[in-house]
Design a protein around this motif. Structure first.
Motif, PDB file in Angstrom:
ATOM      1  N   CYS A  52       0.840  -1.209   0.000  1.00  0.00           N
ATOM      2  CA  CYS A  52       0.000   0.000   0.000  1.00  0.00           C
ATOM      3  C   CYS A  52       0.872   1.255   0.000  1.00  0.00           C
ATOM      4  O   CYS A  52       1.753   1.405   0.833  1.00  0.00           O
ATOM      5  CB  CYS A  52      -0.924   0.012   1.219  1.00  0.00           C
ATOM      6  SG  CYS A  52      -1.963   1.491   1.310  1.00  0.00           S
ATOM      7  N   CYS A  60      -4.309   0.952   3.798  1.00  0.00           N
ATOM      8  CA  CYS A  60      -5.571   1.696   3.847  1.00  0.00           C
ATOM      9  C   CYS A  60      -6.762   0.767   3.635  1.00  0.00           C
ATOM     10  O   CYS A  60      -7.869   1.047   4.064  1.00  0.00           O
ATOM     11  CB  CYS A  60      -5.566   2.801   2.793  1.00  0.00           C
ATOM     12  SG  CYS A  60      -5.666   2.184   1.096  1.00  0.00           S
ATOM     13  N   GLY A  61      -6.521  -0.357   2.946  1.00  0.00           N
ATOM     14  CA  GLY A  61      -7.611  -1.296   2.689  1.00  0.00           C
ATOM     15  C   GLY A  61      -8.525  -0.871   1.550  1.00  0.00           C
ATOM     16  O   GLY A  61      -9.469  -1.586   1.219  1.00  0.00           O
ATOM     17  N   GLU A  62      -8.256   0.284   0.934  1.00  0.00           N
ATOM     18  CA  GLU A  62      -9.191   0.816  -0.062  1.00  0.00           C
ATOM     19  C   GLU A  62      -8.573   1.085  -1.429  1.00  0.00           C
ATOM     20  O   GLU A  62      -9.273   1.114  -2.439  1.00  0.00           O
ATOM     21  CB  GLU A  62      -9.794   2.130   0.453  1.00  0.00           C
ATOM     22  CG  GLU A  62     -10.725   1.929   1.628  1.00  0.00           C
ATOM     23  CD  GLU A  62     -11.014   3.231   2.358  1.00  0.00           C
ATOM     24  OE1 GLU A  62     -10.500   4.290   1.936  1.00  0.00           O
ATOM     25  OE2 GLU A  62     -11.743   3.171   3.354  1.00  0.00           O
ATOM     26  N   CYS A  63      -7.248   1.317  -1.466  1.00  0.00           N
ATOM     27  CA  CYS A  63      -6.632   1.667  -2.754  1.00  0.00           C
ATOM     28  C   CYS A  63      -6.643   0.452  -3.689  1.00  0.00           C
ATOM     29  O   CYS A  63      -6.956  -0.667  -3.277  1.00  0.00           O
ATOM     30  CB  CYS A  63      -5.204   2.177  -2.543  1.00  0.00           C
ATOM     31  SG  CYS A  63      -4.065   0.899  -1.989  1.00  0.00           S
ATOM     32  N   CYS A  66      -4.487  -2.491  -2.443  1.00  0.00           N
ATOM     33  CA  CYS A  66      -5.109  -3.218  -1.326  1.00  0.00           C
ATOM     34  C   CYS A  66      -6.266  -4.090  -1.819  1.00  0.00           C
ATOM     35  O   CYS A  66      -6.418  -5.240  -1.405  1.00  0.00           O
ATOM     36  CB  CYS A  66      -5.619  -2.236  -0.268  1.00  0.00           C
ATOM     37  SG  CYS A  66      -4.311  -1.519   0.743  1.00  0.00           S
TER      38      CYS A  66
HETATM   39 ZN    ZN Z   1      -3.956   0.774   0.270  1.00  0.00          ZN
END
Ligand code: ZN
Length: 334
Positions: A52, A60-63, A66
């Motif tokens: 990330c 971030c878990g969102e990009c 990820c």
């Molecule tokens: Zn990320």
């Protein structure tokens, strides 16, 4: 998935987060601990943190990076799992899988700056595969990280173990299991509380039997032991016959016996004050504990632990179950 999404493994997560932030990451990790407590989730979170670009030492878990990792399609992050090559065969990790890993390691990263290779149930590597992997561990490439995941580190060659940084994962606390069941699986607080108490630190137990319903399963097990005569060899074979077709059932049954036995020991030693798994069956436990002596109960605990260990290692399951039941029968009769 950010590290904060991992529930109940604060120790392991803290170590990894710190090493990532310091940039002092080991080239090879061994994630060790019992099944279904979050080792693979943490390995994925680690891979996300490596790749990330938005957050340092975490993800971030969102990009896009990820999201690709959570969908298993990131070209620089690979997960190897045991395969059954013929119908009904034991699942193993084979030499060609390790060769594929080595080929991947020799390439430059395609999207990020680093690559992460994970091997789940690494103890299932065939000898050739483990030997091949050893070469990679001896000369680790600077832009790749390896994570070996295992519930049985003792089954890995010591040469492999000594080249990995071991991160230990603890059994989940009852509170952690409860939190996971509520937050991630949407269970009601009441139901989660009861299920968590029976989980014995492993989410896998809850997930495996969720559809069979753990509590009604326990009632069936209890009915079964009430009909038993442990001194009677015929009834022992009958019980082991009924379980011998399914390893998971056998393990669950033995784990039930072990937890019931632990409660009996606790009552013998501490009366009703101890923390009981089957607290809602206190009447039955008290009644049974009156007829049992502590030495026999402790011996049962050893026999059950050994049988569960053997079953997990795929020793002929009927043999393991019978050995345990006969051992306990002798103890009861004597
Ligand atoms: Zn990320």
């Amino acid at each position: 998935m950010p590290f904060s999404d991992i529930i109940g493994q604060e120790g392991a997560v803290e170590i990894l987060g710190r090493e990532l932030s310091n940039g002092r990451i080991s080239h090879a990790y061994l994630f060790s601990g019992m099944g279904c407590i979050g080792k693979k989730q943490t390995a994925l979170a680690f891979a996300m943190a490596v790749e990330c670009g938005r957050v340092r030492g975490d993800s971030c878990g969102e990009c896009l990076s990820c999201r690709k990792i959570s969908h298993g399609v990131h070209p620089d992050v690979r997960l190897y799992v045991p395969e059954a090559r013929t119908k009904g065969a034991t699942e193993k990790i084979y030499i060609d899988q390790i060769r594929d890993l080595q080929a991947g390691i020799s390439l430059r990263p395609m999207e990020g700056e680093k690559k992460v290779f994970m091997i789940d149930d690494a103890d299932r590597m065939v000898d050739q595969a483990a030997n091949a992997l050893l070469k990679t561990l001896e000369e680790p490439p600077p832009d790749s990280f390896l994570i070996l995941i295992t519930s049985f580190p003792d089954l890995l060659p010591s040469t492999v173990l000594s080249r990995c940084r071991t991160v230990r994962f603890k059994p989940l606390s009852t509170d952690s299991v409860e939190e996971i069941l509520i937050r991630k699986m949407g269970l009601s607080k009441d139901k989660a509380k009861v299920m968590a108490r029976v989980s014995q630190g492993s989410l896998g137990r809850v997930l495996n039997v969720a559809e069979k319903d753990l509590l009604s399963q326990r009632d069936r097990f209890m009915e079964r032991i009430q009909k038993w005569d442990l001194g009677n060899i015929g009834s022992i074979f009958e019980v082991s016959e009924s379980f011998s077709k399914n390893t998971d059932d056998s393990i669950e049954f033995l784990e039930f016996l072990a937890s019931w036995n632990r409660d009996l020991i606790s009552i013998k030693l501490r009366g009703e004050k101890g923390m009981l798994t089957h607290a809602d069956k206190i009447t039955e436990l008290l009644e049974e504990s009156r007829h049992k002596d502590i030495a026999a109960l402790l011996n049962h605990a050893d026999i059950l632990e050994e049988a569960i260990r053997r079953l997990r290692m795929n020793v002929n399951q009927r043999f393991a179950l019978e050995a345990a039941l006969i051992g306990m029968g002798k103890e009861t009769a004597g």
